[in-house]
Design a protein around this motif. Structure first.
Motif, PDB file in Angstrom:
ATOM      1  N   LYS A 189     -19.590 -20.580   2.865  1.00 60.44           N
ATOM      2  CA  LYS A 189     -19.643 -20.081   1.488  1.00 60.44           C
ATOM      3  C   LYS A 189     -18.431 -19.195   1.228  1.00 60.44           C
ATOM      4  CE  LYS A 189     -23.592 -18.761  -0.289  1.00 60.44           C
ATOM      5  NZ  LYS A 189     -23.747 -19.695  -1.432  1.00 60.44           N
ATOM      6  N   ILE A 190     -17.976 -19.201  -0.032  1.00 58.74           N
ATOM      7  CA  ILE A 190     -16.894 -18.322  -0.466  1.00 58.74           C
ATOM      8  C   ILE A 190     -17.412 -17.465  -1.612  1.00 58.74           C
ATOM      9  CG2 ILE A 190     -14.567 -18.153  -1.417  1.00 58.74           C
ATOM     10  CD1 ILE A 190     -14.503 -19.328   1.317  1.00 58.74           C
ATOM     11  N   GLU A 191     -17.324 -16.138  -1.460  1.00 61.87           N
ATOM     12  CA  GLU A 191     -17.645 -15.234  -2.563  1.00 61.87           C
ATOM     13  C   GLU A 191     -16.342 -14.863  -3.259  1.00 61.87           C
ATOM     14  OE1 GLU A 191     -18.881 -10.692  -2.897  1.00 61.87           O
ATOM     15  OE2 GLU A 191     -20.558 -11.887  -2.144  1.00 61.87           O
ATOM     16  N   ILE A 192     -16.323 -14.969  -4.586  1.00 62.38           N
ATOM     17  CA  ILE A 192     -15.096 -14.735  -5.355  1.00 62.38           C
ATOM     18  C   ILE A 192     -15.133 -13.332  -5.955  1.00 62.38           C
ATOM     19  CG2 ILE A 192     -13.595 -15.607  -7.159  1.00 62.38           C
ATOM     20  CD1 ILE A 192     -14.193 -17.609  -4.886  1.00 62.38           C
ATOM     21  N   GLY A 193     -14.171 -12.502  -5.595  1.00 59.39           N
ATOM     22  CA  GLY A 193     -14.077 -11.159  -6.165  1.00 59.39           C
ATOM     23  C   GLY A 193     -13.682 -11.218  -7.629  1.00 59.39           C
ATOM     24  N   LEU A 194     -14.418 -10.502  -8.476  1.00 57.92           N
ATOM     25  CA  LEU A 194     -14.195 -10.577  -9.919  1.00 57.92           C
ATOM     26  C   LEU A 194     -13.945  -9.224 -10.570  1.00 57.92           C
ATOM     27  CD1 LEU A 194     -16.950 -13.211 -10.819  1.00 57.92           C
ATOM     28  CD2 LEU A 194     -14.479 -13.595 -10.637  1.00 57.92           C
ATOM     29  N   GLY A 195     -13.844  -8.150  -9.780  1.00 58.07           N
ATOM     30  CA  GLY A 195     -13.644  -6.836 -10.363  1.00 58.07           C
ATOM     31  C   GLY A 195     -13.725  -5.759  -9.297  1.00 58.07           C
ATOM     32  N   PRO A 196     -13.934  -4.507  -9.681  1.00 56.44           N
ATOM     33  CA  PRO A 196     -14.041  -3.423  -8.702  1.00 56.44           C
ATOM     34  C   PRO A 196     -15.195  -3.674  -7.745  1.00 56.44           C
ATOM     35  CG  PRO A 196     -14.846  -2.725 -10.853  1.00 56.44           C
ATOM     36  CD  PRO A 196     -14.172  -4.047 -11.060  1.00 56.44           C
ATOM     37  N   CYS A 197     -14.973  -3.392  -6.465  1.00 57.27           N
ATOM     38  CA  CYS A 197     -15.951  -3.677  -5.408  1.00 57.27           C
ATOM     39  C   CYS A 197     -16.283  -5.167  -5.347  1.00 57.27           C
ATOM     40  CB  CYS A 197     -17.225  -2.862  -5.597  1.00 57.27           C
ATOM     41  SG  CYS A 197     -16.986  -1.084  -5.513  1.00 57.27           S
ATOM     42  N   GLY A 198     -15.438  -5.997  -5.928  1.00 56.26           N
ATOM     43  CA  GLY A 198     -15.686  -7.427  -5.954  1.00 56.26           C
ATOM     44  C   GLY A 198     -16.715  -7.845  -6.982  1.00 56.26           C
ATOM     45  N   GLU A 199     -17.204  -6.914  -7.800  1.00 57.16           N
ATOM     46  CA  GLU A 199     -18.306  -7.162  -8.725  1.00 57.16           C
ATOM     47  C   GLU A 199     -17.796  -7.504 -10.117  1.00 57.16           C
ATOM     48  OE1 GLU A 199     -20.986  -3.806  -6.388  1.00 57.16           O
ATOM     49  OE2 GLU A 199     -20.025  -3.349  -8.300  1.00 57.16           O
TER      50      GLU A 199
END
Length: 545
Positions: A268-278
Motif C-alpha cells: 500500500k502507498i499512503e499519499i501525503g496531502l498536507g501537514p502531518c501528511g493529512e
C-alpha cells in the motif's frame, strides 16, 4: 469490503474502521496518564443503530435483541457500567473467543528517524533484530515514511533512495510487507516529535525569495510544514509546479523500487496531502503559538490563494467578498469570542459576516473546495503512478468545538462541517472517485467539556458518511495494556455484524523500546494472534464496490 446496511429504507455500502484510541486509564511509557474512554461496544452499537441496523446477541441457542437505550449523546450510563464492572457489582465478562474470525493483517510503523538526513539507514543491525522479533510473532509488515526532505534534499530531481533500498531489502529478506508513506511535509514541531526533517533545502531557498509558496496566516507568518496548494499549478519551483514536483517524486520512487511492487512486498502507498501528511490546512501550528483548544486561524493569505479567492468572488458576482474574514479571532480564541464563529441565530441580513451568513458560506465553500481540489489532483497523479497498488489518504479527527454550531476548529482546517452542513461527504466522494482508502485519526477520545469536544459524535458522523459512500477506513494507534488491546479487538472484529464490517488492516504506532519490553510485547503478541486467528484476510477491494 462492503455490506448492505438498511438505512431509511435504502441499502448503502457500510464500512467500519477508524483510528481511535481505545485505551483504559493507565500510564504509557512516558509516565503520562491516558484518559478513560467510553466502552467501545456502546459506540459500535450506537453507530449501527443510527444507521438503522439493530444488532442481536446470541445467548445460548437463542437470539436476544440488544438494549440500545444508552446510545444517545449522554454517555453517563456507559461510564456508570464501566465503574460497576470495576467495582465488581457487575460480573466481569469472559474474554471473547476469536476462533473462526477473519485474518486481519497487523503492521508496525517504523520510527521517524529510521533514515537520517544523509539518507542512510540508522543502526541496521538493531533494526534487523527488532524486525526478526516482530516476524517471530507473525506481524505482517511495517509502515515507513519516505521523506521528500531527505530523498530530494540536495537538488531538484536528484533523488537519494540508498537508505530506503537497504531498508526495503531487509524487509523483503525477512518476508515482511511494506506500507510506504509519500511524506511531502516537514517532520517536527509537533508535540512529542523528537526528529526534525525539513522540506528540501532547495525548496526552502526558493521560499526565502518567494515566501508565498508557503501557507500564510493573517499576520503574515509563513508556515514551512508544507507547500501552499495555491502553487499546485504555478511554475514557481525551478520551472516546475508543485504537482509536477510530487508526480516526479512518486514516479521516481515507483521506477526505483519496481521489483518490490512486482513481487508484492509493497502492499500500500499512503499519499501525503498536507501537514502531518493529512488532508487539512496547517491551521493549528504550535510554532505560531497555538495551544489546545484554540480554534486556529485560516491559512489563505499567501498571494496565490488570495488571487484564487478574488477570482471566485468575481465569478460569483460579489467582488467585495474577495477577502478572508477579519473577525475570526486568533489561534487561541474561543468561538464565542469571535464575530465570525459566534452563532447569531436565523435572522438573515446582507450585512452579516459570520460563518452562517451568505458571505460566510461563500468563503467557507471556497476554502474547503481548495482543499478538496488539492486532494483530487494529487490522488489522480498517484493513481497514474501506482496503478494497481492500493493507495490511501489521511484525515485528522478535529474533535474540539464540535458541540458548537460553527465547529470552528474544523472550519479553519478546511473541513466545512458545522451544525447545518456535512463537511465529510464531499471529501469522501473525492476519495471514492480515486479508489482511495482513508486513515481517519482521532487521537483523543475524551470529551473535554471546556472545549465543547465530542469525539464520539464526530467518529459516528465519519463512520456513517464513509459507509454511505463506500470508503474503506484504516486504523493506526498505540497501545500498551490488555484492556486497550481488547477494545481494539472489539472494534476490529465487532460481534454480530457481517465480516465486511471488520477492519481490513491495523497498524501499531510505533516500533519503540517501550513496545519491546517483556510485558508489553507479550500483550502485543497475544493481540496479533487474535487479529490473525484464521488465514483468510478481509478483502479491502470489496469495500470499494
Amino acid at each position: 469490503m462492503s455490506i448492505n446496511v438498511e438505512l431509511l429504507g435504502k441499502f448503502i455500502p457500510a464500512h467500519n474502521s477508524m483510528a481511535i484510541p481505545l485505551l483504559s486509564p493507565t500510564a504509557n511509557c512516558s509516565g503520562r496518564s491516558i484518559a478513560r474512554r467510553r466502552p467501545f461496544k456502546l459506540l459500535i452499537r450506537s453507530v449501527l443503530v443510527k444507521s438503522g441496523f439493530v444488532p442481536r446477541a446470541v445467548v445460548g441457542e437463542t437470539e436476544e435483541k440488544l438494549d440500545c437505550s444508552v446510545v444517545g449523546d449522554d454517555s453517563a450510563g456507559a461510564y456508570s457500567e464501566t465503574k460497576q464492572l470495576a467495582a465488581g457489582i457487575i460480573p466481569k465478562a469472559q474474554e471473547r473467543d476469536f476462533t473462526d474470525t477473519p485474518y486481519i493483517p497487523v503492521y508496525v510503523m517504523l520510527p521517524l528517524g529510521t533514515i537520517n538526513m544523509e539518507g542512510e539507514l540508522v543502526d541496521p543491525d538493531d533494526l534487523i533484530n527488532q524486525l526478526r522479533i516482530l516476524k517471530s510473532i507473525n506481524v505482517d509488515g511495517v509502515m515507513v515514511d519516505c521523506w521528500w526532505g531527505i530523498v530530494e534534499a540536495r537538488a531538484p530531481q536528484l533523488y537519494n533512495w540508498s537508505g530506503y533500498r537497504k531498508l526495503f531489502q531487509i524487509v523483503r529478506d525477512l518476508k515482511l510487507k511494506l506500507q510506504v508513506v509519500m511524506s511531502f511535509h516537514e517532520c517536527g514541531g509537533n508535540i512529542d516529535d523528537d526528529v526534525h526533517i525539513p522540506l528540501p533545502q532547495w525548496a526552502l531557498e526558493i521560499g526565502s525569495q518567494n515566501p508565498d509558496i508557503f501557507f500564510t496566516d493573517r499576520e503574515g507568518r509563513r508556515n514551512h510544514e508544507c507547500l501552499t496548494w495555491g502553487i499546485d499549478n504555478k511554475r514557481v519551483l525551478g520551472g516546475r509546479t508543485a504537482l509536477e514536483v510530487y508526480f516526479d517524486y512518486m514516479k521516481n520512487f515507483r521506477v526505483e523500487f519496481d521489483e518490490f511492487f512486482e513481487n508484492g512486498v509493497i502492499s500500500k502507498i499512503e499519499i501525503g496531502l498536507g501537514p502531518c501528511g493529512e488532508l487539512r490546512y496547517p491551521s493549528h501550528p504550535a510554532k505560531h503559538g497555538w495551544d489546545f483548544p484554540g480554534i486556529g486561524e485560516f491559512q489563505c493569505y499567501d498571494k496565490y490563494l488570495m488571487e484564487s479567492l478574488t477570482k471566485a468572488a468575481e465569478v460569483g458576482g460579489h467582488l467585495f467578498w474577495g477577502k478572508a474574514p477579519n473577525n475570526a479571532g486568533s489561534y487561541n480564541s474561543k468561538p464565542q469570542d469571535t464575530g465570525f464563529f459566534c452563532y447569531r441565530g436565523c435572522l438573515f441580513s446582507p450585512d452579516r459576516d459570520d460563518f452562517d451568513s451568505f458571505y460566510g458560506d461563500f468563503f467557507l465553500e471556497w476554502y474547503s473546495q481548495v482543499l478538496i481540489d488539492h486532494g483530487d489532483r494529487v490522488l489522480a497523479l498517484a493513481n497514474l503512478v501506482f496503478k494497481d497498488t492500493p493507495i490511501a489518504a489521511k484525515l485528522r479527527g478535529i474533535r474540539w468545538w464540535y458541540n458548537t454550531d460553527s465547529h470552528a476548529a474544523e472550519l479553519t482546517a478546511g473541513i466545512y462541517n458545522c451544525s447545518c452542513k456535512d463537511g465529510y461527504a464531499p471529501i469522501f466522494s473525492m476519495l471514492k472517485k480515486h479508489g482511495t482508502a482513508l486513515n481517519f485519526t482521532c487521537v483523543e477520545y475524551e470529551n473535554f467539556p471546556e472545549a465543547s469536544a465530542n469525539p464520539e459524535e464526530l467518529i459516528r458522523q465519519v463512520l456513517i458518511a464513509a459507509w454511505k459512500i463506500g470508503i474503506p477506513l484504516a486504523s493506526v494507534l498505540p497501545c500498551y495494556d490488555r484492556e486497550g488491546y481488547n477494545k481494539i479487538l472489539e472494534y476490529a472484529k465487532p460481534l454480530n455484524v457481517p465480516v465486511q464490517c471488520y477492519l481490513f488492516a491495523f497498524t501499531y504506532l510505533r516500533l519503540s523500546p517501550c513496545l519491546m519490553e517483556d510485558q508489553n510485547f507479550m500483550e502485543f503478541d497475544r493481540f496479533v494472534k487474535q487479529m490473525h486467528v484464521n488465514m483468510y484476510p478481509v478483502d479491502e477491494k470489496e469495500t470499494q464496490t
